[in-house]
Design an enzyme around this catalytic site. Structure first.
Site, PDB file in Angstrom:
ATOM      1  N   THR B  97       0.963  -1.268  -0.051  1.00 25.88           N
ATOM      2  CA  THR B  97      -0.025  -0.014   0.074  1.00 25.88           C
ATOM      3  C   THR B  97       0.675   1.438  -0.120  1.00 25.88           C
ATOM      4  O   THR B  97       1.902   1.380   0.868  1.00 25.88           O
ATOM      5  CB  THR B  97      -0.866  -0.096   1.279  1.00 25.88           C
ATOM      6  OG1 THR B  97      -1.570  -1.125   1.212  1.00 25.88           O
ATOM      7  CG2 THR B  97      -2.097   1.202   1.134  1.00 25.88           C
ATOM      8  N   GLU B 209      18.193   7.008  -2.787  1.00 20.15           N
ATOM      9  CA  GLU B 209      17.822   8.210  -3.315  1.00 20.15           C
ATOM     10  C   GLU B 209      18.082   9.405  -2.231  1.00 20.15           C
ATOM     11  O   GLU B 209      18.433   8.997  -1.213  1.00 20.15           O
ATOM     12  CB  GLU B 209      16.586   8.000  -3.606  1.00 20.15           C
ATOM     13  CG  GLU B 209      15.529   7.915  -2.537  1.00 20.15           C
ATOM     14  CD  GLU B 209      14.039   7.344  -3.116  1.00 20.15           C
ATOM     15  OE1 GLU B 209      13.852   6.929  -4.351  1.00 20.15           O
ATOM     16  OE2 GLU B 209      13.031   7.881  -2.434  1.00 20.15           O
ATOM     17  N   HIS B 247       8.649  10.487  -3.724  1.00 16.47           N
ATOM     18  CA  HIS B 247       8.754   9.883  -2.189  1.00 16.47           C
ATOM     19  C   HIS B 247       8.846  10.753  -1.108  1.00 16.47           C
ATOM     20  O   HIS B 247       9.589  11.661  -1.361  1.00 16.47           O
ATOM     21  CB  HIS B 247       9.931   8.986  -2.286  1.00 16.47           C
ATOM     22  CG  HIS B 247       9.811   7.626  -3.050  1.00 16.47           C
ATOM     23  ND1 HIS B 247      10.913   6.761  -3.312  1.00 16.47           N
ATOM     24  CD2 HIS B 247       8.812   7.014  -3.560  1.00 16.47           C
ATOM     25  CE1 HIS B 247      10.672   5.736  -3.819  1.00 16.47           C
ATOM     26  NE2 HIS B 247       9.227   5.930  -4.152  1.00 16.47           N
TER      27      HIS B 247
END
Lengths: 382, 289
Positions: B97, B209, B247
């Site tokens: 999710t 990242e 993100h």
């Protein structure tokens, strides 16, 4: 999601944190009327999402009616770091002895909320955190139990807050944590929390950022967001479509799925001598209409000379993506900007068969696709 | 060998009756994963893709001997679903999710500290041991069996790097997508530790990242505790400061930490070669083996 100062103050005041008397105004006349009502001196503060408003001329102190008119006129309509000011907060100027910093945020590394207090308030707290981390007292809070009153007192004492106001400051911190907790806050800050000569505490500024993922259960905050508006036109459009989108200043439009892959595509555009025009993540499981919306977004950016699609399907299916690209492009007599497509992963082969190759350039590797898109952009510029 | 997932992994799918839950249950079954049950409140007694559905994870675990859960529950209910899985209990929970409120995850993380369960995710593609089983949404066909472990914060970037590895004939022991949210169950360090202790993993790829300090912390762990060689990749070199790139963690504050540069430097200092492109990462892995 970030609230404006006047909205954050409303939330804080409703919960019982003392704030200065203030009125929001959209015209010079309203601002002057508000100042007359509140009594001088008043601070006139631009309501835009920009840090360092004071230094940029967005906050001024008016001593009388003439100054109130002059400053309201200066600030309303001014361009503050790219944002047009359409509202000012006219606020009672508090006469203070000391300024504190009080904040609650999520410590991502620990996965726990943390409450912070510093006697070095009124300045850029990020700078304090970097230069002298010990000047900020911190207390982690167990999210299962919430903040105990003793924890609020502990961090206030540790910060070295004056005894005469320590309990009141602890009470403000406790309330701030409760707001943060109840309203799905990501950051809640008061900087400065002013201490008057009568030992009163007053929140002179307010920052409240709310977790965007939790807005579904915060209808009042969502209403405030809609009321606030503002921002880049394309970024607003992206909000409506529900994309993660950031506008950049290059000319290669980028559409992909998954933040990491899209960032990597940006990096590769740069690596191959191009310049990214945007970050656009369609997210997971995007259907055809969503892909068409993404193309519409990137096409409506005038800076874009060439578009690259980089889709690596997992939950997203290549055939859906191909349908979306066809759907979006078939409505044009002439494709406005060359589109290069790279599809891999789930149902990529089905997607490749569906893609109308009269409308797009198909490449099979990430590197080839990015290089091709950069070449197209360079041809347009040449 | 492998980490987290092997032949004995028996999966219950939470949210199996939803669109994604059903599609990916079929995909998991097709890959050979032992999906033994589904769990959806009020749907007990039904069947999806031949898999029996129970009202609770507890029932599914007891009746079908499930020891892992994969969560496809919508964000508003996912925090509760994670608590249910941790309470059932199972050994491994993989949360696919995206968009779970951060405060819900803080409470889940708090609960996690009291259990022995591994939580992977949320907002992740899942875990795969090629040729054995996949838990999640990863496209099975790009993976191949071999001796390289992979851990990544980004799902689609995982696919890209694996594709480049597989194209070079480099297979994988296990690939773990840990997810890009600010609060996640399994960190880089947790995953690196699992790979370090797996005798069959000969090298590890770590894809990070911008944002946060997890990569810097992982670099320190690599320098101090790892004998297995690691190759790295960091996404977001061109990201401008102050902008959030999808993100939640991928934001550069501009204060020096969390930037691509600081992460690349930390990894280089720990002896980890960091590729400029995914292709170069695969090249570096080849050199390490």
């Amino acid at each position: 999601m970030r609230l404006h100062e006047y909205q954050a103050k409303q939330v804080f005041a409703d919960a019982g944190i003392p704030t200065p008397a203030s009125t929001l105004a959209e015209t010079v006349d309203d601002a002057v009327a508000a100042a007359e009502d509140i009594g001088y001196p008043v601070a006139i503060k631009a309501q835009v999402h920009v840090g360092g408003r004071g230094k940029a001329g967005g906050i001024k102190l008016a001593e009388d009616k003439d100054e109130a008119r002059e400053y309201a006129d200066d600030i309303l309509g001014m361009d503050l770091k790219g944002y047009e000011v359409d509202r000012v907060l006219v606020e009672e100027a508090v006469d203070f002895e000391n300024e504190l910093y009080v904040g609650v945020t999520m410590d991502r590394g620990e996965g726990e909320p943390v409450a912070m207090v510093s006697t070095r308030g009124g300045v850029n707290i990020e700078e304090v955190a970097e230069e002298d981390p010990d000047a900020i007292a911190r207390e982690h809070v167990d999210p299962a139990f919430g903040m105990h009153p003793y924890q609020a007192r502990k961090v206030v004492y540790e910060a070295g807050v004056d005894r005469a106001v320590a309990n009141d400051v602890a009470s403000v911190l406790q309330t701030l944590y409760q707001i943060w907790d109840d309203r799905d806050g990501s950051d809640a800050e008061i900087n400065p929390l002013m201490i008057t000569s009568d030992d009163e505490v007053i929140a002179a500024d307010a920052v409240f950022n709310v977790d965007s993922d939790a807005l579904f259960r915060q209808p009042e905050i969502q209403e405030m967001e809609e009321e606030a508006g503002g921002g880049d036109e394309l970024e607003q459009k992206a909000d409506e479509y529900g994309f993660d989108y950031v506008r950049l200043d290059g000319n290669v439009g980028i559409i992909g799925n998954g933040a990491g892959l899209v960032m990597t595509t940006l990096d590769l555009v740069d690596h191959f001598g191009g310049s990214p025009a945007n970050f656009l993540d369609v997210g997971g499981g995007a259907k055809a209409q969503r892909i068409a919306n993404a193309l519409d977004m990137v096409f409506s950016d005038d800076n874009v000379d060439s578009v690259v699609f980089n889709i690596f399907g997992g939950i997203t299916r290549g055939d859906e993506v191909a349908e979306g690209i066809n759907q979006a492009l078939e409505q044009f007599d002439e494709i406005p900007k060359p589109v290069t497509v790279r599809l891999a992963g789930t149902n990529a082969e089905e997607g490749m068969e569906i893609l109308n190759e009269d409308l797009v350039t198909v490449e099979h590797t990430l590197e080839d696709a990015v290089q091709r898109a950069v070449e197209y952009a360079q041809e347009v510029e040449a | 060998m492998s980490v987290l997932v092997d032949e004995d992994t028996r999966v219950v799918v939470q949210g199996i009756t939803g669109g994604e839950g059903k599609f990916h249950t079929e995909q998991m079954l097709e890959y050979g994963t032992n999906v033994v049950a589904g769990a959806v409140p009020g749907r007990g007694g039904q069947e999806v893709a031949g898999v029996p559905v129970y009202d609770t994870v507890h029932d599914a675990a007891r009746e079908e001997d499930a020891n892992a859960a994969v969560v496809f529950v919508p964000p508003a209910f996912a925090g509760d679903a994670l608590f249910e899985a941790l309470d059932s209990p199972v050994d491994l929970v993989v949360a696919i999710t995206e968009g779970i409120p951060t405060q819900d995850m803080a409470r889940v993380k708090r609960k996690l500290r009291e259990t022995d369960t591994h939580l992977v995710g949320p907002n992740c593609p899942g875990v795969i041991t090629p040729g054995v089983a996949k838990l999640g949404i990863l496209p099975g066909n790009i993976f191949s069996e071999g001796d390289v472990g992979l851990v990544s914060r980004s799902g689609t970037l995982t696919y890209q790097v694996v594709d480049d590895l597989t194209n070079r004939g480099i297979g994988q022991t296990t690939a773990i997508g840990i997810g890009g949210d600010p609060i996640i169950g399994t960190s880089f360090i947790d995953a690196l530790e699992l790979f370090e202790n797996d005798p069959d993993t000969k090298a590890v790829v770590m894809c990070g990242e911008i944002g946060g300090e997890d990569e810097e912390n992982a670099a320190q762990y690599i320098a101090e505790h790892m004998d297995t060689p690691v190759a790295g990749f960091i996404a977001g070199r061109t990201a401008p400061p102050g902008k959030r790139m999808g993100h939640a963690g991928a934001i550069v504050s501009g204060s020096g930490t969390g930037t691509a540069e600081s992460k690349i430097n930390a990894l280089n200092d720990a002896g980890v070669p960091v590729g400029d492109t995914p292709e170069e990462v695969a090249q570096n892995v080849e050199d390490l083996l």
